[in-house]
Each structure stands twice: as C-alpha cells, then as structure tokens.
Design an enzyme around this catalytic site. Structure first.
Site, PDB file in Angstrom:
ATOM      1  N   HIS A 259      45.657  40.188  77.217  1.00  0.00           N
ATOM      2  CA  HIS A 259      46.111  39.444  78.397  1.00  0.00           C
ATOM      3  C   HIS A 259      47.538  39.867  78.712  1.00  0.00           C
ATOM      4  O   HIS A 259      48.348  40.035  77.802  1.00  0.00           O
ATOM      5  CB  HIS A 259      46.056  37.934  78.147  1.00  0.00           C
ATOM      6  CG  HIS A 259      46.124  37.126  79.397  1.00  0.00           C
ATOM      7  ND1 HIS A 259      47.295  36.873  80.050  1.00  0.00           N
ATOM      8  CD2 HIS A 259      45.138  36.543  80.132  1.00  0.00           C
ATOM      9  CE1 HIS A 259      47.040  36.164  81.125  1.00  0.00           C
ATOM     10  NE2 HIS A 259      45.737  35.959  81.208  1.00  0.00           N
ATOM     11  N   ASP A 310      37.394  35.240  79.249  1.00  0.00           N
ATOM     12  CA  ASP A 310      36.134  35.890  79.620  1.00  0.00           C
ATOM     13  C   ASP A 310      35.224  36.180  78.427  1.00  0.00           C
ATOM     14  O   ASP A 310      34.015  36.312  78.585  1.00  0.00           O
ATOM     15  CB  ASP A 310      36.416  37.199  80.372  1.00  0.00           C
ATOM     16  CG  ASP A 310      37.045  36.942  81.721  1.00  0.00           C
ATOM     17  OD1 ASP A 310      36.612  35.994  82.386  1.00  0.00           O
ATOM     18  OD2 ASP A 310      37.983  37.664  82.094  1.00  0.00           O
TER      19      ASP A 310
HETATM   20  N1  CMC Z   1      40.962  46.924  74.515  1.00  0.00           N
HETATM   21  C1  CMC Z   1      41.621  47.890  73.882  1.00  0.00           C
HETATM   22  N2  CMC Z   1      42.950  48.078  73.974  1.00  0.00           N
HETATM   23  C2  CMC Z   1      43.621  47.217  74.745  1.00  0.00           C
HETATM   24  C3  CMC Z   1      43.000  46.185  75.431  1.00  0.00           C
HETATM   25  C4  CMC Z   1      41.632  46.049  75.301  1.00  0.00           C
HETATM   26  N3  CMC Z   1      40.962  45.059  75.923  1.00  0.00           N
HETATM   27  N4  CMC Z   1      43.939  45.486  76.128  1.00  0.00           N
HETATM   28  C5  CMC Z   1      45.105  46.077  75.885  1.00  0.00           C
HETATM   29  N5  CMC Z   1      44.913  47.130  75.047  1.00  0.00           N
HETATM   30  C6  CMC Z   1      45.932  47.991  74.496  1.00  0.00           C
HETATM   31  C7  CMC Z   1      46.351  49.058  75.490  1.00  0.00           C
HETATM   32  O1  CMC Z   1      45.565  50.198  75.385  1.00  0.00           O
HETATM   33  C8  CMC Z   1      47.776  49.290  75.047  1.00  0.00           C
HETATM   34  O2  CMC Z   1      47.745  50.076  73.893  1.00  0.00           O
HETATM   35  P1  CMC Z   1      48.763  51.298  73.708  1.00  0.00           P
HETATM   36  O3  CMC Z   1      50.124  50.668  73.767  1.00  0.00           O
HETATM   37  O4  CMC Z   1      48.395  51.868  72.388  1.00  0.00           O
HETATM   38  O5  CMC Z   1      48.488  52.203  74.870  1.00  0.00           O
HETATM   39  C9  CMC Z   1      48.260  47.917  74.631  1.00  0.00           C
HETATM   40  O6  CMC Z   1      47.104  47.218  74.252  1.00  0.00           O
HETATM   41  C10 CMC Z   1      48.973  47.172  75.733  1.00  0.00           C
HETATM   42  O7  CMC Z   1      48.130  47.157  76.861  1.00  0.00           O
HETATM   43  P2  CMC Z   1      48.608  47.037  78.372  1.00  0.00           P
HETATM   44  O8  CMC Z   1      47.785  47.974  79.186  1.00  0.00           O
HETATM   45  O9  CMC Z   1      50.101  47.171  78.463  1.00  0.00           O
HETATM   46  O10 CMC Z   1      48.265  45.581  78.692  1.00  0.00           O
HETATM   47  P3  CMC Z   1      48.200  44.985  80.137  1.00  0.00           P
HETATM   48  O11 CMC Z   1      49.092  43.838  80.164  1.00  0.00           O
HETATM   49  O12 CMC Z   1      48.421  45.993  81.208  1.00  0.00           O
HETATM   50  O13 CMC Z   1      46.663  44.618  80.208  1.00  0.00           O
HETATM   51  C11 CMC Z   1      44.663  43.572  80.444  1.00  0.00           C
HETATM   52  C12 CMC Z   1      46.148  43.369  80.241  1.00  0.00           C
HETATM   53  C13 CMC Z   1      43.989  42.221  80.554  1.00  0.00           C
HETATM   54  C14 CMC Z   1      44.430  44.363  81.736  1.00  0.00           C
HETATM   55  C15 CMC Z   1      44.094  44.355  79.257  1.00  0.00           C
HETATM   56  O14 CMC Z   1      44.315  43.643  78.068  1.00  0.00           O
HETATM   57  C16 CMC Z   1      42.635  44.710  79.427  1.00  0.00           C
HETATM   58  O15 CMC Z   1      42.316  45.725  80.049  1.00  0.00           O
HETATM   59  N6  CMC Z   1      41.693  43.887  78.876  1.00  0.00           N
HETATM   60  C17 CMC Z   1      40.279  44.106  79.056  1.00  0.00           C
HETATM   61  C18 CMC Z   1      39.805  43.534  80.385  1.00  0.00           C
HETATM   62  C19 CMC Z   1      39.788  42.040  80.366  1.00  0.00           C
HETATM   63  O16 CMC Z   1      39.335  41.409  79.426  1.00  0.00           O
HETATM   64  N7  CMC Z   1      40.273  41.434  81.452  1.00  0.00           N
HETATM   65  C20 CMC Z   1      40.337  39.984  81.603  1.00  0.00           C
HETATM   66  C21 CMC Z   1      41.758  39.545  81.639  1.00  0.00           C
HETATM   67  S1  CMC Z   1      42.100  37.849  81.342  1.00  0.00           S
HETATM   68  C22 CMC Z   1      41.153  36.809  82.309  1.00  0.00           C
HETATM   69  C23 CMC Z   1      40.890  37.291  83.699  1.00  0.00           C
HETATM   70  O17 CMC Z   1      41.786  37.609  84.459  1.00  0.00           O
HETATM   71  O18 CMC Z   1      39.717  37.340  84.039  1.00  0.00           O
END
Ligand code: CMC
Length: 374
Positions: A259, A310
């Site tokens: 998140h 989710d």
């Molecule tokens: N699976 C694997 N790695 C992850 C994930 C994940 N679900 N989420 C974050 N990471 C890793 C990412 O690869 C990065 O690693 P590194 O630093 O080694 O490259 C690190 O964690 C930080 O990630 P980020 O991209 O800076 O995080 P963000 O704030 O941009 O992303 C997010 C937040 C929700 C988009 C992401 O966690 C994600 O893609 N999750 C999966 C999709 C998901 O479940 N979305 C629902 C969000 S919450 C409720 C809603 O809105 O519906």
C-alpha cells in the site's frame, strides 16, 4: 516555487479534507473520527453512508428517513438497463459500469447543479441505484418485489440482486462489512481523480465517471479481481512457495499486497480476514483461507509486505458465490459514498486543482518549416 518532484505525488499533501484520517504510523483508519473497527462491527452501511455524506452519525429518525430515501431512489431508467444488457459479455464490467453511470447523469434534471443540496440528492440516488446496475452487469433480472422491499437493507438488497435469492444473515453481514471497509480512503487515486474533475466545476456524475475509470486499474480497485485469479492459479499450481518465488524472481507484483500509505499494514485487511476465515469454516471450503494465510506469511518474510483490503475480500466474495468480474464493481458500490463526500467537499470549498510539472523536454529551438525538414 518548490521545484522538488514527488513521483506519484508520494508524501504530498495535495489538499485538505475532514472526511477520513489514514494514520500510517499505527495503521489506523477513521471516518469523521470514528475508528473503522467500530463502524464495521456496529453499523449498517446506511449509517456509514450517512456519516460520510452528512458528517455525523444519524439518530434513529434520521436513519429511518435516509433509508426511505435510498429505497425510493433504487429505480434505474430502462434505457440504462437496456444499454447494460446489450453490451457484449466480453466487455470488462468496469467499462460498462463507467458508461452506465455517465448515462445516469443525463437522467438528472439538475445535471449541472453543483450546490450542496443538489449534490447530496444525486449522491443518495446514485448509491441506491448501484445494486440494479450490478445485477444488469451480470444480466440478471431484478424482481420488482425485491427492488421495492424496504425490509431489505442496502447490503441485503445488493446481495439479493446479485444472487437472485434471499441471502443468509451472515452473508449479508459480510457484504455490509465489506461495503463499510471499502467506502472511503482519503486521497486515493480514484478519489483524487474525482476531486480533480469536480474542481473544474464539472458535475458529480462526471467526477464519479472519472473515478470509476481510475479505480478499474489493477494497482487500485482492479486488484480484488486479480487476487482471486491468482488464488485460483496457486490452487491449480499446488505449491504456494514455489509460485511466489517464481513470480518474485520475474519481478512481478503479488496482487493484494502493499500500500502506498499503509506500509505497516492495512487495518481493513484484519477485519475482512476474520470474515473470510468464518466463511471458509461455514462452507467447508477452507482452501482459500489456507492458501491466503500461507501467502501472507511468505510475503511478510520475503518482502516485508502486508495484505491490503483487496486480498481477503477476494476469497470472501468467492465463498459468497459472487462471480469474479463483479468484484471491482462491488468496490464502486461502496466507494461511491466516499467519492460523493469528496466531490461535495470540493464543490463546497472549491479551488481548481492545477499543479505544475518539471519540464524535461528539449530546450527552446528554432522552428524549421516543413519544406526545410525534408
Ligand atoms: N508485490 C511485489 N512487490 C511489491 C508489491 C507487490 N504487491 N508492492 C510493492 N512491491 C515492492 C516494489 O516492487 C518495490 O520493490 P523494490 O524497491 O525492490 O523495487 C517496493 O515494494 C516498493 O514499491 P512501490 O512501487 O514504491 O510501492 P507503491 O507505493 O508505488 O505501490 C501499490 C503501492 C499498491 C501500487 C503496490 O504495493 C502494488 O502494486 N500492489 C499490488 C496491487 C494491489 O494490491 N493494489 C491494491 C492497492 S490497496 C487497495 C486499493 O486501492 O484497491
């Protein structure tokens, strides 16, 4: 002017709002000061919808009137239902829903009115109309006796519309809790999109149409459908650890984890997890809970990431017998109240949202005519 660029607006305070407080330090969530745990445990969705739209929990008379207004607002114009039913089933349900909400805007006699009272009545109408839209998305007929039944709470009405049968009380409780948990989350991507649209003094239905288009993406609301698809694949694969390692090795995201704000865990996940567990026990199908908890433990160990709302919502919906393509539309059914609350707040204290960007293109250069570019 501050020239620092915050990619994805991470950590930026992009405005003020009194509606919802996300406490990233303790992983807390409050709607108008009330803890999400208390609201989910003790309230009906109608009470929470009232809270979000009016800013206070209703007293019994206010709740009675609000419920009456919701029941009276359930009908949807036949032309919208006809549209929903004639779109090919292969079209993503969120695309169809986005267009249907846009169409409903044109049915509003005060379509362009952005005053507080006009916005409130549009918000109540749209919230009440959602179950009929979702039933039509699944091409299910909605019985007139069901649509007009005031004894059906919003959750019971929604579940009846989606299954065609009068649901068990526990199933209604799960949907009621899910509607409350999904209702609001401050400046998430779809709410921000709604506020940007509203800030140009565009109308509520246009702002919600923007929000639905934003929610659809798999990094946001689309994740709940993607989670269930993933759990089905893991079940077929047979080995959670191997599946996870293979995906992480390919730098793929694991849906339902992580998140942007709640880095230390999502309090909504713990709430819906308990319901997913109980549904597994009640139905005698505990596969999904076992796979999910195994994945949760592995993700925490491997990546230090926690499940978001989710993750356990997906298997809860699955055990309720709901078809996967309707999971993100279900998110809409709930978040419509949060979006509307934000649109109303934006219109009541409007300032056009128009940030700047750091230009990264070519420096100023001499124009070359078409002939000279040969
Ligand atoms: N699976 C694997 N790695 C992850 C994930 C994940 N679900 N989420 C974050 N990471 C890793 C990412 O690869 C990065 O690693 P590194 O630093 O080694 O490259 C690190 O964690 C930080 O990630 P980020 O991209 O800076 O995080 P963000 O704030 O941009 O992303 C997010 C937040 C929700 C988009 C992401 O966690 C994600 O893609 N999750 C999966 C999709 C998901 O479940 N979305 C629902 C969000 S919450 C409720 C809603 O809105 O519906």
């Amino acid at each position: 002017m501050d020239r620092t660029v915050h990619h994805g607006l991470e950590g930026v305070l992009a405005g003020e709002s009194a509606i919802c407080e996300v406490d990233h330090e303790i992983g807390g969530l409050r709607y108008y000061g009330y803890e999400i745990e208390d609201l989910a445990e003790h309230c009906s969705f109608e009470e929470v919808a009232y809270l979000l739209l009016m800013g206070a929990l209703p007293n019994p008379d206010e709740l009675f009137e609000f419920k009456e207004a919701l029941v009276a607002s359930r009908p949807v114009s036949q032309k919208t239902i006809d549209f929903l039913c004639q779109v090919s089933p292969s079209v993503k349900r969120m695309d169809v829903l986005r267009t249907a909400v846009s169409m409903l805007g044109m049915d509003e006699s005060d379509h362009e009115a952005n005053g507080h009272a006009a916005n409130l009545s549009k918000a109540i109408r749209l919230t009440a109309q959602m179950p009929a839209l979702l039933a039509a998305l699944l091409d299910l007929p909605l019985d007139e006796n069901v649509r007009t039944d005031p004894s059906l709470s919003h959750a019971a009405y929604l579940l009846t519309a989606l299954t065609g049968v009068r649901p068990e009380p526990f199933a209604v409780k799960v949907i009621n809790v899910s509607l409350i948990l999904y209702a609001e989350h401050e400046f998430n991507a779809s709410t921000f999109a709604a506020r940007v649209t509203a800030s140009s003094l565009s109308d509520l239905h246009s702002a919600i149409t923007s929000a639905i288009g934003t929610l659809k993406g798999p990094l946001h609301g689309g994740a709940n459908e993607a989670v269930m698809e993933m759990l089905l694949k893991i079940e077929a694969h047979g080995d959670v650890k191997q599946y996870l390692e293979e995906r992480l090795a390919r730098r793929k995201r694991i849906m339902g984890f992580g998140h942007r704000v709640l880095r230390k865990g999502d309090p909504r996940s713990n709430i819906i997890k308990a319901y997913a567990k109980k549904l597994g026990e009640q139905t005698g199908d505990e596969r999904w809970y076992k796979v999910s908890t195994a994945l949760e433990a592995l993700m925490q160990h491997e990546k230090g990431l926690y499940p978001n709302l989710d993750f356990y919502s997906a298997s809860a919906y699955y055990l309720l017998g709901l078809p996967i393509p309707i999971y993100t539309p279900l998110f809409v059914c709930s978040r419509i109240t949060g979006w509307a609350a934000h649109i109303i707040e934006q219109h009541d204290h409007n300032r056009l949202i128009r940030p700047r960007c750091a230009y990264t293109g070519p420096k100023a250069r001499a124009f070359v005519s078409l002939e000279e570019r040969a």
